[in-house]
Motif scaffolding. Structure first.
Motif, PDB file in Angstrom:
ATOM      1  N   LYS A  23       4.327   2.043  18.738  1.00 38.43           N
ATOM      2  CA  LYS A  23       2.964   1.481  19.722  1.00 38.43           C
ATOM      3  C   LYS A  23       2.115   0.908  18.599  1.00 38.43           C
ATOM      4  CE  LYS A  23      -0.417   1.800  23.359  1.00 38.43           C
ATOM      5  NZ  LYS A  23      -1.134   2.771  24.276  1.00 38.43           N
ATOM      6  N   VAL A  24       1.748   1.628  17.716  1.00 42.91           N
ATOM      7  CA  VAL A  24       0.597   1.279  16.587  1.00 42.91           C
ATOM      8  C   VAL A  24       1.104   0.343  15.628  1.00 42.91           C
ATOM      9  CG1 VAL A  24      -0.857   2.377  14.748  1.00 42.91           C
ATOM     10  CG2 VAL A  24      -0.392   3.389  16.600  1.00 42.91           C
TER      11      VAL A  24
ATOM     12  N   VAL B  11     -11.877   5.183  13.432  1.00 41.48           N
ATOM     13  CA  VAL B  11     -10.654   5.058  12.537  1.00 41.48           C
ATOM     14  C   VAL B  11      -9.471   4.790  13.467  1.00 41.48           C
ATOM     15  CG1 VAL B  11      -8.966   6.564  11.178  1.00 41.48           C
ATOM     16  CG2 VAL B  11     -11.450   6.546  10.700  1.00 41.48           C
ATOM     17  N   PRO B  12      -8.302   3.756  13.221  1.00 49.04           N
ATOM     18  CA  PRO B  12      -7.683   3.588  14.113  1.00 49.04           C
ATOM     19  C   PRO B  12      -6.956   4.742  14.827  1.00 49.04           C
ATOM     20  CG  PRO B  12      -7.407   2.235  12.309  1.00 49.04           C
ATOM     21  CD  PRO B  12      -8.345   3.085  11.803  1.00 49.04           C
ATOM     22  N   GLY B  13      -6.864   4.770  16.099  1.00 53.08           N
ATOM     23  CA  GLY B  13      -6.402   6.094  16.739  1.00 53.08           C
ATOM     24  C   GLY B  13      -7.064   7.291  16.749  1.00 53.08           C
TER      25      GLY B  13
ATOM     26  N   ILE C  17      -0.553  -3.528  15.327  1.00 56.55           N
ATOM     27  CA  ILE C  17      -0.993  -4.137  13.932  1.00 56.55           C
ATOM     28  C   ILE C  17      -0.410  -5.463  13.537  1.00 56.55           C
ATOM     29  CG2 ILE C  17      -1.204  -3.830  11.636  1.00 56.55           C
ATOM     30  CD1 ILE C  17      -1.142  -0.614  12.136  1.00 56.55           C
ATOM     31  N   GLN C  18       0.993  -5.319  13.811  1.00 60.35           N
ATOM     32  CA  GLN C  18       1.870  -6.773  13.588  1.00 60.35           C
ATOM     33  C   GLN C  18       1.331  -7.881  14.332  1.00 60.35           C
ATOM     34  OE1 GLN C  18       6.303  -5.442  11.912  1.00 60.35           O
ATOM     35  NE2 GLN C  18       5.818  -5.133  13.869  1.00 60.35           N
ATOM     36  N   LYS C  19       1.040  -7.492  15.814  1.00 55.11           N
ATOM     37  CA  LYS C  19       0.708  -8.488  16.789  1.00 55.11           C
ATOM     38  C   LYS C  19      -0.633  -9.058  16.609  1.00 55.11           C
ATOM     39  CE  LYS C  19       0.154  -9.308  21.753  1.00 55.11           C
ATOM     40  NZ  LYS C  19       0.084  -8.820  23.059  1.00 55.11           N
TER      41      LYS C  19
ATOM     42  N   ILE D 299       1.032  -1.269  -0.059  1.00 53.02           N
ATOM     43  CA  ILE D 299       0.046  -0.057  -0.068  1.00 53.02           C
ATOM     44  C   ILE D 299       0.782   1.243   0.045  1.00 53.02           C
ATOM     45  CG2 ILE D 299      -0.156  -0.074   2.595  1.00 53.02           C
ATOM     46  CD1 ILE D 299      -2.970   1.264   2.347  1.00 53.02           C
ATOM     47  N   GLN D 300       0.330   2.216  -0.738  1.00 54.41           N
ATOM     48  CA  GLN D 300       1.319   3.430  -0.951  1.00 54.41           C
ATOM     49  C   GLN D 300       0.341   4.513  -0.098  1.00 54.41           C
ATOM     50  OE1 GLN D 300       4.315   3.866  -2.757  1.00 54.41           O
ATOM     51  NE2 GLN D 300       4.353   5.911  -1.504  1.00 54.41           N
ATOM     52  N   ILE D 301       1.214   5.189   1.015  1.00 52.32           N
ATOM     53  CA  ILE D 301       0.619   6.002   1.781  1.00 52.32           C
ATOM     54  C   ILE D 301       1.201   7.586   1.526  1.00 52.32           C
ATOM     55  CG2 ILE D 301      -0.088   4.099   3.583  1.00 52.32           C
ATOM     56  CD1 ILE D 301       2.112   5.299   5.343  1.00 52.32           C
ATOM     57  N   ASP D 302       0.716   8.389   2.195  1.00 54.10           N
ATOM     58  CA  ASP D 302       1.409   9.878   2.133  1.00 54.10           C
ATOM     59  C   ASP D 302       2.667   9.617   3.285  1.00 54.10           C
ATOM     60  OD1 ASP D 302       2.126  12.258   2.354  1.00 54.10           O
ATOM     61  OD2 ASP D 302       0.072  13.194   2.633  1.00 54.10           O
ATOM     62  N   PRO D 303       3.507  10.158   2.659  1.00 57.63           N
ATOM     63  CA  PRO D 303       4.945   9.915   3.698  1.00 57.63           C
ATOM     64  C   PRO D 303       4.830  10.685   4.889  1.00 57.63           C
ATOM     65  CG  PRO D 303       5.964  10.250   1.694  1.00 57.63           C
ATOM     66  CD  PRO D 303       4.451  10.478   1.497  1.00 57.63           C
ATOM     67  N   GLU D 304       3.881  11.852   4.741  1.00 53.09           N
ATOM     68  CA  GLU D 304       3.768  12.596   6.186  1.00 53.09           C
ATOM     69  C   GLU D 304       2.890  11.682   7.043  1.00 53.09           C
ATOM     70  OE1 GLU D 304       2.131  16.259   5.180  1.00 53.09           O
ATOM     71  OE2 GLU D 304       3.834  17.038   4.126  1.00 53.09           O
ATOM     72  N   LYS D 305       2.024  10.762   6.669  1.00 54.19           N
ATOM     73  CA  LYS D 305       1.265   9.803   7.267  1.00 54.19           C
ATOM     74  C   LYS D 305       2.114   8.546   7.930  1.00 54.19           C
ATOM     75  CE  LYS D 305      -2.669  11.879   6.381  1.00 54.19           C
ATOM     76  NZ  LYS D 305      -3.779  12.232   7.343  1.00 54.19           N
ATOM     77  N   ILE D 306       3.353   8.495   7.749  1.00 53.38           N
ATOM     78  CA  ILE D 306       4.100   7.304   8.504  1.00 53.38           C
ATOM     79  C   ILE D 306       4.175   7.624   9.864  1.00 53.38           C
ATOM     80  CG2 ILE D 306       6.649   6.469   8.529  1.00 53.38           C
ATOM     81  CD1 ILE D 306       7.052   7.390   5.511  1.00 53.38           C
ATOM     82  N   GLY D 307       4.239   8.721  10.424  1.00 50.50           N
ATOM     83  CA  GLY D 307       4.412   8.375  11.908  1.00 50.50           C
ATOM     84  C   GLY D 307       3.041   8.152  12.441  1.00 50.50           C
ATOM     85  N   ALA D 308       1.878   8.572  11.832  1.00 56.90           N
ATOM     86  CA  ALA D 308       0.709   7.695  12.319  1.00 56.90           C
ATOM     87  C   ALA D 308       0.607   6.450  12.363  1.00 56.90           C
ATOM     88  CB  ALA D 308      -0.581   8.619  11.702  1.00 56.90           C
ATOM     89  N   VAL D 309       1.087   5.791  11.356  1.00 56.94           N
ATOM     90  CA  VAL D 309       1.193   4.242  11.130  1.00 56.94           C
ATOM     91  C   VAL D 309       2.222   3.783  12.258  1.00 56.94           C
ATOM     92  CG1 VAL D 309       1.634   2.276   9.785  1.00 56.94           C
ATOM     93  CG2 VAL D 309       0.485   4.396   8.763  1.00 56.94           C
ATOM     94  N   ILE D 310       3.148   4.303  12.293  1.00 55.65           N
ATOM     95  CA  ILE D 310       4.245   3.965  13.589  1.00 55.65           C
ATOM     96  C   ILE D 310       3.478   3.960  14.750  1.00 55.65           C
ATOM     97  CG2 ILE D 310       6.663   4.226  14.227  1.00 55.65           C
ATOM     98  CD1 ILE D 310       7.446   4.943  11.242  1.00 55.65           C
ATOM     99  N   GLY D 311       3.348   5.238  15.346  1.00 54.78           N
ATOM    100  CA  GLY D 311       2.628   5.427  16.604  1.00 54.78           C
ATOM    101  C   GLY D 311       3.696   6.072  17.370  1.00 54.78           C
TER     102      GLY D 311
END
Length: 710
Positions: free
Chosen positions: A574-575, A642-644, A579-581, A558-570
């Motif tokens: 933590k985020v 929405v997650p978060g 997800i991985q778990k 999946i391609q996401i906005d690079p500025e949203k990377i922080g939201a996915v990582i948390g």
């Protein structure tokens, strides 16, 4: 006295300087090409090493991080054990110079090369090899003749000498060629299915520049070369030779001219040797005498084998010069690996596996250049039981690294680009039996294993090792050599490729060079053998499997906005860890926003993708979301839609009818559908009631339509 000699090679100045550095070495030179500078020294003991029956020469190549303005990695911040690049570069120095010493020279000899300046453009490995020859040539060490070494590339059909790293990326051929004034000594390299004619033309092109490098060294020798130390020729006890021949010649001839398995041959040889030693023990019992007897016995076998090949065209195992040993190929022999192949040729056998991974499994290669990541790599292992011996485990030797590198060169051309097959591929070859050319068995097994893994390779690849027996003007080229034919012969010439051309090549010789005529015959004969082996391999598997193993990870992107990377990582990861778990997946995020999700369960990987998609998608009024009830209050419930991100589901928006108590209708942890009604100042208003109204309206409309039809 400092002396410098210069010549233009490949459009750039090559200079060799001596007399300023390391003056206590037998020979020392500083070689410069561009702004890459390598110091090479040659040192030899003053007396021969009489305890060894082989030439005790060692070659060391060291890259200093300061030469490129870099700090070494690790805790102690200093150079440590040799890297794979350093080991391979040392082999490129060692292999061509080793045959260029007198037969009876046995002094401890060491060549050391240190990279002191690196310009990021010119590869220091070839420069170090030139330095090794020059340091030996000007020293008193009995080096028979100087040699040159160059790298050949080809861009747009034109050969180039010593291409820069940028040019190498565009080149469809890379050959490292070493040679003397009259012949080629070593070849190592890879190509994009080059023809035999292409390879031969590249070698001839290289030799023109090699001659310039040799002439430069001759000028240096003339200016400051030392007189060579005298090598005492070993005195042959003719009486002992006669007695050993009387006892062993006919018996050895019977063994050499018999078709025997490797172990049986070795047993019969040992029987002959033991009986001769026992018969002569009373008369010749000194250690030197015993060593001489063993050497004479070795020479008897060698001379008989070579004579049979040259005169009769027959080999130790009864084959003709061009005949290939029996081949069997099997795939899928291991149940839980991602892929496997067992390739057996005569008494050489490789069990090779393929493991598919994600970007996290890429191999990181550090050195003088920028750190790079490899998504395809091959490991070669040669356990001692493969030759019926005991030995040490856990240590990867230079030979294993060299053989693995050759097999990797042969196969990497057919590996699909990451965009087409985004897996990291690890090929592992364990040699279970060895009697000649285990590296080429690795190539064949590796090709089959990748197809068994479902890797969409461009074409199958096979490999073959060629040998040579040369006496004067008479010579014979051997296809698919045995271990003994390698040991007692004059050449080990490995060629790998497809039905369209060569992808990797390596040649080492034990004599003082071979002609282009022999090279041409060996290449053509190798092609015939390669085609035969490809045909045998196709009987097991002729094309890649349509799907990868059920045990290999499924990859979803999946391609996401690079500025949203922080939201996915948390915060603190933590985020992404959650997800991985929750979905049992592995997630890798690139700087450009490309997200790779790997999971053995494809459905779970898809769910993880949707979850990430929800995180990075901005909430939109009117959209319906599947949310989780996080907290219940007297006035409603907070729902993570929405997650978060949470919104308020007011008590008035929970159901169609009036709700007195929220917990009577919904519970914490319950997953419900909600509609986003309003966004204001970062707060979100949700409705379940609106969806129920929409559902009722749709039901009434459907009922009305059915009534009209009646």
């Amino acid at each position: 006295m400092m002396i410098t000699k210069e010549v233009e090679i490949g459009g750039k100045k090559l200079s060799i300087e001596t007399g300023r550095y390391a003056k206590q070495a037998n020979g020392a030179v500083m070689v410069r090409y561009g702004d890459t500078v390598v110091l090479v020294t040659a040192v030899a003991s003053k007396k021969p090493n009489t305890t060894l029956d082989y030439f005790p020469m060692s070659v060391e190549y060291k890259e200093r991080y300061f030469s490129a303005g870099k700090f070494p990695g690790g805790f102690i911040k200093r150079e440590g054990r040799p890297t794979e690049k350093e080991i391979l570069a040392g082999r490129l120095m060692d292999r061509p110079i080793r045959p260029l010493f007198p037969k009876d020279y046995n002094n401890d000899t060491q060549i050391a090369a240190f990279v002191y300046s690196y310009d990021g453009v010119n590869n220091p490995d070839v420069i170090a090899a030139i330095g090794a020859s020059a340091a030996l040539a000007i020293s008193d060490i009995p080096f028979l003749e100087p040699l040159g070494q160059v790298r050949v590339g080809r861009i747009d059909g034109e050969f180039i000498i010593n291409p820069t790293f940028e040019q190498e990326k565009e080149s469809n051929l890379e050959l490292i060629v070493a040679g003397t004034e009259s012949s080629i000594m070593m070849v190592e390299g890879e190509a994009h299915e080059a023809s035999e004619t292409d390879i031969l033309d590249a070698l001839k092109f290289a030799h023109v520049e090699i001659l310039k490098i040799i002439n430069l060294q001759k000028e240096l020798v003339e200016a400051c070369g030392k007189a060579k130390m005298v090598v005492e020729e070993k005195v042959i006890n003719e009486e002992l030779v006669k007695e050993v021949n009387e006892l062993a010649y006919d018996r050895y001839k019977e063994v050499v001219y018999s078709k025997l398995a490797k172990e049986v041959r070795y047993e019969k040889n040992d029987e002959i040797n033991d009986s001769v030693l026992e018969a002569l023990a009373e008369k010749y019992h000194e250690d030197d005498d015993v060593k001489d007897i063993k050497n004479i016995l070795h020479d008897i076998e060698k001379d008989l084998m070579r004579k049979r090949i040259l005169e009769d065209g027959n080999r130790l195992d009864g084959r003709t010069l061009t005949e290939i040993r029996q081949i069997t190929s099997e795939v899928g022999v291991l149940p839980r690996t991602h892929a496997s192949a067992l390739f057996t040729r005569g008494e050489t056998q490789s069990l090779t596996t393929v493991t598919l991974g994600t970007a996290r499994d890429q191999q990181i290669v550090d050195g003088l250049d920028d750190e790079v990541k490899k998504s395809f790599y091959l490991h070669y292992n040669f356990p001692p039981f493969s030759v019926g011996e005991t030995g040490r485990y856990g240590f990867i030797g230079r030979r294993e690294i060299g053989h693995g590198n050759l097999a990797e060169r042969a196969l990497k051309y057919i590996v699909p680009v990451t965009e087409d097959f985004p897996y990291t591929i690890r090929v592992n070859s364990d040699i279970l039996e060895s009697n000649g050319s285990s590296s080429m068995a690795t190539v064949c097994a590796g090709s089959l294993a990748m197809m068994d893994a479902g890797v969409p390779v461009k074409t199958p690849i096979s490999g073959i090792a060629m040998g040579l027996v040369k006496e004067g003007d008479d010579f014979a080229v051997l296809s698919d050599i045995l271990g003994n034919e390698d040991h007692l012969g004059d050449m080990d010439f490995k060629v790998a490729g497809s039905d369209k051309g060569i992808t990797a090549i390596q040649m080492d010789i034990k004599i003082q060079g071979i002609s282009f005529e022999i090279m041409e015959k060996a290449l053509e004969q190798a092609k015939e053998g390669r085609m035969h082996i490809l045909g045998k391999m196709s009987e097991a598997l002729s094309a890649p499997r349509e799907a990868i193993s059920q045990y290999a990870p499924s990859l979803i992107f999946i391609q996401i906005d690079p500025e949203k990377i922080g939201a996915v990582i948390g915060q603190g990861g933590k985020v992404i860890q959650g997800i991985q778990k929750d979905f049992n997946v592995e997630i890798n995020i690139e700087e450009d926003g490309k997200v790779a999700i790997a999971g053995v369960n494809t459905e779970e990987a898809r769910k993880a993708k949707e979850y990430i998609k929800a995180i990075v998608t901005d909430p939109e009024v009117g959209m319906v979301y599947k949310g989780t009830v996080i907290k219940i209050t007297d006035f409603g419930a907070f729902v993570e839609f929405v997650p978060g991100t949470q919104g308020l589901l007011h008590i008035s928006q929970i159901a169609l009818e009036r709700v007195n108590k929220v917990s009577d209708v919904i519970k914490e942890g319950e997953v419900i559908d909600v509609k986003l009604l309003k966004m204001e100042n970062g707060k979100f208003s949700l409705s379940r009631k609106a969806l129920l109204e929409d559902k009722n309206a749709a039901a009434k409309k459907e009922a009305s339509a059915e009534k009209k039809e009646d």
